[in-house]
Design a protein around this motif. Sequence first.
Motif, PDB file in Angstrom:
ATOM      1  N   ALA A  65       4.816 -14.137  12.499  1.00  0.00           N
ATOM      2  CA  ALA A  65       3.447 -13.816  12.088  1.00  0.00           C
ATOM      3  C   ALA A  65       2.491 -13.871  13.274  1.00  0.00           C
ATOM      4  O   ALA A  65       1.540 -13.079  13.358  1.00  0.00           O
ATOM      5  N   TRP A  66       2.724 -14.786  14.188  1.00  0.00           N
ATOM      6  CA  TRP A  66       1.848 -14.908  15.354  1.00  0.00           C
ATOM      7  C   TRP A  66       2.044 -13.721  16.297  1.00  0.00           C
ATOM      8  O   TRP A  66       1.074 -13.163  16.814  1.00  0.00           O
ATOM      9  N   LEU A  67       3.280 -13.301  16.513  1.00  0.00           N
ATOM     10  CA  LEU A  67       3.541 -12.201  17.438  1.00  0.00           C
ATOM     11  C   LEU A  67       2.940 -10.889  16.943  1.00  0.00           C
ATOM     12  O   LEU A  67       2.498 -10.060  17.737  1.00  0.00           O
ATOM     13  N   VAL A  68       2.913 -10.704  15.624  1.00  0.00           N
ATOM     14  CA  VAL A  68       2.343  -9.477  15.060  1.00  0.00           C
ATOM     15  C   VAL A  68       0.877  -9.327  15.446  1.00  0.00           C
ATOM     16  O   VAL A  68       0.373  -8.206  15.614  1.00  0.00           O
ATOM     17  N   GLU A  69       0.178 -10.431  15.615  1.00  0.00           N
ATOM     18  CA  GLU A  69      -1.246 -10.384  15.944  1.00  0.00           C
ATOM     19  C   GLU A  69      -1.506  -9.722  17.297  1.00  0.00           C
ATOM     20  O   GLU A  69      -2.611  -9.245  17.551  1.00  0.00           O
ATOM     21  N   PHE A  70      -0.495  -9.682  18.171  1.00  0.00           N
ATOM     22  CA  PHE A  70      -0.679  -9.096  19.501  1.00  0.00           C
ATOM     23  C   PHE A  70      -0.334  -7.608  19.544  1.00  0.00           C
ATOM     24  O   PHE A  70      -0.467  -6.967  20.598  1.00  0.00           O
ATOM     25  N   GLY A  71       0.097  -7.052  18.406  1.00  0.00           N
ATOM     26  CA  GLY A  71       0.287  -5.612  18.293  1.00  0.00           C
ATOM     27  C   GLY A  71       1.247  -5.038  19.308  1.00  0.00           C
ATOM     28  O   GLY A  71       2.322  -5.590  19.570  1.00  0.00           O
ATOM     29  N   PRO A  72       0.872  -3.909  19.939  1.00  0.00           N
ATOM     30  CA  PRO A  72       1.784  -3.213  20.860  1.00  0.00           C
ATOM     31  C   PRO A  72       1.960  -3.908  22.201  1.00  0.00           C
ATOM     32  O   PRO A  72       2.738  -3.436  23.038  1.00  0.00           O
ATOM     33  N   ASP A  73       1.262  -5.018  22.422  1.00  0.00           N
ATOM     34  CA  ASP A  73       1.398  -5.727  23.699  1.00  0.00           C
ATOM     35  C   ASP A  73       2.641  -6.599  23.749  1.00  0.00           C
ATOM     36  O   ASP A  73       2.969  -7.154  24.803  1.00  0.00           O
ATOM     37  N   VAL A  74       3.330  -6.751  22.611  1.00  0.00           N
ATOM     38  CA  VAL A  74       4.502  -7.623  22.545  1.00  0.00           C
ATOM     39  C   VAL A  74       5.686  -6.851  21.978  1.00  0.00           C
ATOM     40  O   VAL A  74       5.548  -6.124  20.987  1.00  0.00           O
ATOM     41  N   VAL A  75       6.854  -7.022  22.612  1.00  0.00           N
ATOM     42  CA  VAL A  75       8.114  -6.469  22.104  1.00  0.00           C
ATOM     43  C   VAL A  75       9.134  -7.603  22.096  1.00  0.00           C
ATOM     44  O   VAL A  75       9.372  -8.241  23.126  1.00  0.00           O
ATOM     45  N   VAL A  76       9.729  -7.857  20.931  1.00  0.00           N
ATOM     46  CA  VAL A  76      10.727  -8.924  20.818  1.00  0.00           C
ATOM     47  C   VAL A  76      12.079  -8.385  21.266  1.00  0.00           C
ATOM     48  O   VAL A  76      12.547  -7.351  20.774  1.00  0.00           O
TER      49      VAL A  76
END
Length: 317
Positions: free
Chosen positions: A286-297
């Motif tokens: 849920a936290w990673l989603v807040e950063f949108g396209p700036d994060v790729v898992v």
Amino acid sequence: MAIAKAERLMNLALCLLGTRRPLSKRELRGSIEAYLEAGADDAFNRMFERDKDDLRELGLVIETVENLDGDTGYLARRDSNRLPPITLDAEEAAALGLAAKVWQQARLAGAASGALQKLRAAGMPEAEDAYEVHSALEPRIPVHEAAFEPLMLACRDRRPVTFDYRKANAARPEQRQVEPWTLECWRGHWYLAGWDRGRGAERVFRLSRITGKVRSRAGAFTAEVPDVVTVRETVESWAGETATRTALIRLRADSGYPLRARAISVRELGDGWEELEIPYGHGLDAWLVEFGPDVVVQEPADLRADVVDRLRAVAKD
């Protein structure tokens, strides 16, 4: 119903505190309107016994006296129900003043302000306030969710509730039946910890995902309420505070500073991207989603799948 019971308890307490002699059940019934409307004697007796137990649980010392005729009477002597003088030093007064300023929520703000006024009238020292208008910092606990107040009252009164709850990766909300334990604020968000009757297990709910009204339900709790420390640990765990492993993510350069602060290692990848290893606990998706396209898992695969599911749920809106 809660207001009617509170009024009935207050009237009973006033009767018991205001009398100089023990009052019988018959006399108390004739003095309190709610008891007159109780109907049959059995209904009144059950109501009176519950109310008496509730007042004793709240701390009122009620004496039971039997007179010469064998009748039982009740009274609450003022000397047995009077608090000792409250003495506070300057540091304690400062702590109370600071605590009273924290709450923005209207109901709590009024109660805190009134309590401070009474303490100051009783001689509480005026402490120098480190958070006056000249300070750049001011303590606040923001409460924007409409569900906060009814849930706070339900936690206090130990009343089950129902509400519609939308999980982050769900397109539609579903109804939950919950025995509320406590509310916790973590990283600017409020969470409810309690027993989910439908799942038969302990659960934590983020208040911002509660849709519609919170409705109280009659009846007692069916699950044992854990101690405060355990509940707080559960809230932190479900909110993502407790990490059990690590995750590998790609982060766009000059972004995601909260993630960088938690990173165990950082490696430059080029083309404006970096690779971070960060602690992985429940709620990280849920936290990673807040950063949108700036994060790729990158890994683990289950975390990547959870983030993709959440993004798809958002895209459907």
